[in-house]
Design an enzyme around this catalytic site. Structure first.
Site, short mmCIF file in Angstrom:
data_model
loop_
_atom_site.label_atom_id
_atom_site.label_comp_id
_atom_site.label_asym_id
_atom_site.label_seq_id
_atom_site.Cartn_x
_atom_site.Cartn_y
_atom_site.Cartn_z
CG HIS A 170 -7.49 -2.55 9.86
ND1 HIS A 170 -6.18 -2.13 10.00
CD2 HIS A 170 -7.44 -3.62 9.02
CE1 HIS A 170 -5.39 -2.90 9.28
NE2 HIS A 170 -6.12 -3.82 8.68
CB CYS B 111 0.15 -5.73 14.02
SG CYS B 111 1.38 -4.50 13.60
CE1 TYR C 267 2.06 -7.36 -4.11
CE2 TYR C 267 1.04 -6.45 -2.14
CZ TYR C 267 1.79 -7.42 -2.76
OH TYR C 267 2.29 -8.48 -2.02
CB SER D 138 -1.06 -3.14 7.97
OG SER D 138 -2.20 -2.42 7.58
NE ARG E 170 -2.43 -0.92 3.59
CZ ARG E 170 -1.92 -0.08 4.47
NH1 ARG E 170 -1.98 1.22 4.28
NH2 ARG E 170 -1.37 -0.53 5.59
CG ASP F 286 -7.81 -6.73 6.70
OD1 ASP F 286 -6.83 -6.58 7.44
OD2 ASP F 286 -8.05 -5.98 5.74
CE LYS G 98 -6.50 -3.28 4.37
NZ LYS G 98 -6.77 -3.76 5.72
NE ARG H 106 -0.18 -8.36 2.63
CZ ARG H 106 -0.81 -7.93 3.72
NH1 ARG H 106 -1.93 -8.50 4.12
NH2 ARG H 106 -0.31 -6.94 4.43
P1 GTP Z 1 -2.79 -7.30 7.45
O1 GTP Z 1 -3.29 -8.34 6.53
O2 GTP Z 1 -1.68 -6.49 6.87
O3 GTP Z 1 -3.87 -6.42 7.97
O4 GTP Z 1 -2.04 -8.07 8.67
P2 GTP Z 1 -2.55 -8.90 9.95
O5 GTP Z 1 -2.86 -7.98 11.06
O6 GTP Z 1 -3.60 -9.88 9.55
O7 GTP Z 1 -1.21 -9.67 10.39
P3 GTP Z 1 -0.83 -11.23 10.37
O8 GTP Z 1 -1.69 -12.05 11.29
O9 GTP Z 1 -0.78 -11.68 8.95
O10 GTP Z 1 0.62 -11.20 11.00
C1 GTP Z 1 1.66 -10.43 10.44
C2 GTP Z 1 2.99 -10.91 10.94
O11 GTP Z 1 3.03 -10.90 12.38
C3 GTP Z 1 3.29 -12.37 10.54
O12 GTP Z 1 4.64 -12.44 10.14
C4 GTP Z 1 3.06 -13.15 11.79
O13 GTP Z 1 3.88 -14.29 11.86
C5 GTP Z 1 3.40 -12.15 12.90
N1 GTP Z 1 2.62 -12.44 14.14
C6 GTP Z 1 1.28 -12.63 14.22
N2 GTP Z 1 0.90 -12.92 15.49
C7 GTP Z 1 2.03 -12.92 16.24
C8 GTP Z 1 2.29 -13.15 17.64
O14 GTP Z 1 1.40 -13.43 18.44
N3 GTP Z 1 3.59 -13.02 18.03
C9 GTP Z 1 4.59 -12.71 17.15
N4 GTP Z 1 5.82 -12.61 17.62
N5 GTP Z 1 4.38 -12.50 15.83
C10 GTP Z 1 3.12 -12.59 15.38
C1 SPV Z 2 -3.25 -4.07 5.26
O1 SPV Z 2 -2.25 -3.44 4.86
O2 SPV Z 2 -3.81 -3.79 6.34
C2 SPV Z 2 -3.77 -5.19 4.46
C3 SPV Z 2 -3.19 -5.44 3.14
O3 SPV Z 2 -4.72 -5.84 4.89
S1 SPV Z 2 -3.84 -4.41 1.90
O4 SPV Z 2 -5.09 -5.01 1.41
O5 SPV Z 2 -2.86 -4.34 0.82
O6 SPV Z 2 -4.13 -3.12 2.44
MN MN Z 3 -5.32 -5.15 7.00
#
Ligand code: GTP
Ligand code: SPV
Ligand code: MN
Length: 612
Positions: free
Chosen positions: A253, A277, A224, A275, A81, A300, A233, A392
């Site tokens: 979110h 996290c 992307y 994002s 993004r 999400d 989004k 992704r």
């Molecule tokens: P978006 O799709 O961007 O909105 O991201 P998201 O909030 O869905 O994040 P996601 O669950 O995909 O995690 C992102 C990164 O954080 C990955 O590399 C995970 O492995 C890491 N992660 C997720 N949960 C934990 C946790 O509890 N501890 C740690 N150390 N890392 C974590």
């Molecule tokens: C984020 O960045 O919070 C995502 C990925 O979920 S995107 O759809 O590219 O914004």
């Molecule tokens: Mn997101």
């Protein structure tokens, strides 16, 4: 200059004739070679996938190891993004707020008019009628995206409900959101000469523009993720948040999940994390404690509204997952690994010699002969990752083995707890419960998190990301906090409890203090016992924290941070934190709700007491 985009704003109800008239008008502006209406069918998906394999946009993966799956490699300059190129074009600048980049609407329209004129020459225009939420559902909203990217067309059909029924709804008078997207690379030049296509067309210039009043989206130059899949989004957060403000609901979110305890009690949790996290990971948690069950409802976006029963309800408007690949592995997120076993489009991951995918954190060593995300042989000695950090996977929710049976319930589910969390290597403790709703809104408004690869910027730098909505609120965030405060008033005693978590504290050597992932259920267990009124909590200056004996840490060493949390944490670090919080809140000027200033004062007084 053409007046196509300057036509009087199509507002609220665009009526039946308007969809076809709009497509005709856009066709005359964009000048595509042909127009294809998408219906979300399997047959059409197959066709588009085959075309993209032919054109080199998609690489088929091993039918044996990863059936029905493909790899896309983006342009190296189009990988995430772009917040710096995302604009809110509200009529009044003040309505966009300090959190957004505002552009005067008529100036933006003039620029778009120029950029989009003839931009689809030589390409196919795909018309995608889609629904956010079950088609025809009482909380659902529809839109129509135009795009010249078959990758975006297929992705949108995964992420939303693309269906001819949506056209019927529009023809019957439903409000709809028009969204126009182009990769910004015509295949015929002004003189009519053909230009060779590339696997990932895009433009150096990128613009993601939103018109909150007229509910329009225009996106140029990127193919992307959230830049291009406009239903996600742009619509379900930025435009939907503006609609929600006008109608009294919230587009957030947040992940959405149902958690069932060993005693068989079920709770619904909506959780906001910025994002990359941890939303997908939380939503698909495989709990480490015996007897617990987590069912996935969304990873999400959650639309929140007060239900007829006076409780807060949440609905996931999406139908697919666009998840972060790196860090997703058999030990960290086994449910995700099963979800992406087939029928998945991977973008910017590494390719193994036997036609499978690989990325950092997948849990197996990198095989010999790995091809990196750019398509080059990977040399670990060079120190660059094999997969792009924002690589992704795109996959339908229905592929998720832990998906709740009622995941597409038209009204969603009643919410028992709201969880807020950022990525902070220091200062913020493992878990804090808000004293009350107002305190919870303060915790949300002052959330901060380290930047990730999901957007441009310096990874690791701490920034405020209130309610994880900094990049996604289509209006002034101070007004967003006011909406949250009002919601609390309307919900009264039926309001869910609010908690703040931080899985990302690190020790002096940079190691995570908390094991995370499936072990996060230990924190959830405490939250649910708090909801049930089964355990007391300690008052701390930051809010309510667990008594040591109440966090089930069987088999786990107690993290040092938790001891700190019980004591009310490092007062010096928190005093500094209040200084940056004050600066952050001050940035919102007169629109800042007084309740938040009051909470900041309370925090400061508490710290001061503590220091004395
Ligand atoms: P978006 O799709 O961007 O909105 O991201 P998201 O909030 O869905 O994040 P996601 O669950 O995909 O995690 C992102 C990164 O954080 C990955 O590399 C995970 O492995 C890491 N992660 C997720 N949960 C934990 C946790 O509890 N501890 C740690 N150390 N890392 C974590
Ligand atoms: C984020 O960045 O919070 C995502 C990925 O979920 S995107 O759809 O590219 O914004
Ligand atoms: Mn997101």
């Amino acid at each position: 200059m053409s007046t196509l985009l300057e036509a009087p704003a199509v507002t609220a109800s665009r009526g039946s004739a308007s969809l076809h008239a709009w497509v005709a008008r856009m066709r005359a502006l964009l000048l595509p070679e042909r127009v294809v209406w998408c219906d979300g069918s399997e047959a059409q998906r197959e066709l588009l996938l085959a075309e993209m394999v032919d054109s080199g946009t998609l690489l088929p993966l091993s039918e044996e190891l990863r059936p029905g799956s493909f790899l896309a490699r983006s342009d190296p300059d189009d990988v995430a993004r772009l917040e710096s190129r995302t604009f809110i074009c509200s009529a009044r600048e003040a309505d966009a707020g300090p959190n957004n980049i505002w552009r005067e609407p008529s100036l933006m329209r003039a620029e778009l008019d120029e950029r989009f004129a003839g931009v689809m020459r030589g390409r196919t225009l795909y018309v995608l009628p889609f629904s956010m939420g079950p088609v025809g559902g009482p909380l659902s909203r529809v839109g129509v995206q135009l795009t010249d990217s078959p990758y975006v067309a297929v992705s949108t059909a995964v992420m939303t409900r693309v269906s001819a029924e949506v056209v019927d709804l529009i023809e019957a008078g439903a409000d709809w959101v028009p969204a126009v997207h182009s990769v910004g690379m015509p295949l015929v030049d002004e003189r009519g000469r053909r230009i060779a296509d590339v696997p990932w067309p895009c433009n150096e210039t990128k613009i993601i523009a939103h018109f909150p009043e007229t509910r329009e989206i225009w996106s140029y130059g990127s193919g992307y993720g959230g830049n291009a899949i406009l239903a996600k989004k742009c619509f379900a957060l930025r435009i939907a948040s503006a609609i929600g403000r006008d109608e009294g609901w919230l587009a957030e979110h947040m992940l959405l999940t149902r958690i069932t305890s060993p005693e068989g009690r079920s709770f619904h949790v909506a959780a906001a994390f910025p994002s990359a996290c941890g939303k997908t990971n939380f939503a698909m948690m495989q709990p480490s404690l015996p007897g617990w069950r987590v069912e996935m409802l969304g990873d999400d976006i959650t639309w929140l509204s007060r239900g007829p029963d006076g409780r807060l309800w949440g609905m996931n408007p999406e139908a697919g997952l666009f998840g972060v690949a790196p860090g997703t592995g058999h030990s960290t997120n086994p449910v995700a690994m099963r979800t992406i076993a087939q029928r998945t489009i991977f973008t910017n991951v590494a390719l193994t010699p036997d036609g499978d995918v690989w990325w950092e954190g997948i849990g197996t060593p990198a095989p010999e002969g790995l091809i990196d995300w750019r398509g080059e042989p990977w040399d670990p000695a060079r120190g660059a990752p094999a997969a792009h950090p924002n690589a992704r996977f795109t996959v339908a929710l229905e592929e998720c083995p832990s998906l709740a049976e009622d995941w597409d319930a038209p009204r969603g589910v009643p919410i028992d707890a709201i969880v807020l969390g950022g990525r902070r290597s220091d200062t913020v403790p493992l878990v804090t419960e808000a004293r009350d709703w107002q305190h919870g809104v303060f915790l949300g408004a002052t959330m901060s998190s380290q930047r990730t690869a999901a957007a441009e910027g310096t990874v690791g730098e701490v920034r405020f990301d209130p309610f994880a909505m900094q990049p996604f609120c289509g209006y002034d965030l101070a007004d967003h906090w006011t909406e949250w405060l009002r919601l609390g008033e309307r919900l009264g005693a039926r309001a869910p409890r609010i908690f703040r978590v931080n899985w990302f504290r690190r020790d002096a050597d940079g190691r995570f203090l908390w094991p995370g992932f499936g072990e996060n259920v230990r924190v959830v267990d405490w939250m649910l016992r708090r909801l049930g009124g089964e355990v007391p909590a300690s008052e701390s200056v930051l809010g309510l924290v667990p008594e040591r004996r109440d966090l089930d840490l069987e088999g786990r060493p107690l993290p040092a941070e938790d001891i700190e949390a019980r004591r009310g944490v490092d007062p010096d670090a928190w005093w500094r934190e209040t200084q940056v919080i004050e600066h952050h809140l001050d940035g919102y000027g007169l629109r800042l709700p007084a309740a938040l200033t009051e909470e900041l004062l309370r925090l400061r007084c508490g710290l001061w007491e503590h220091i004395r």
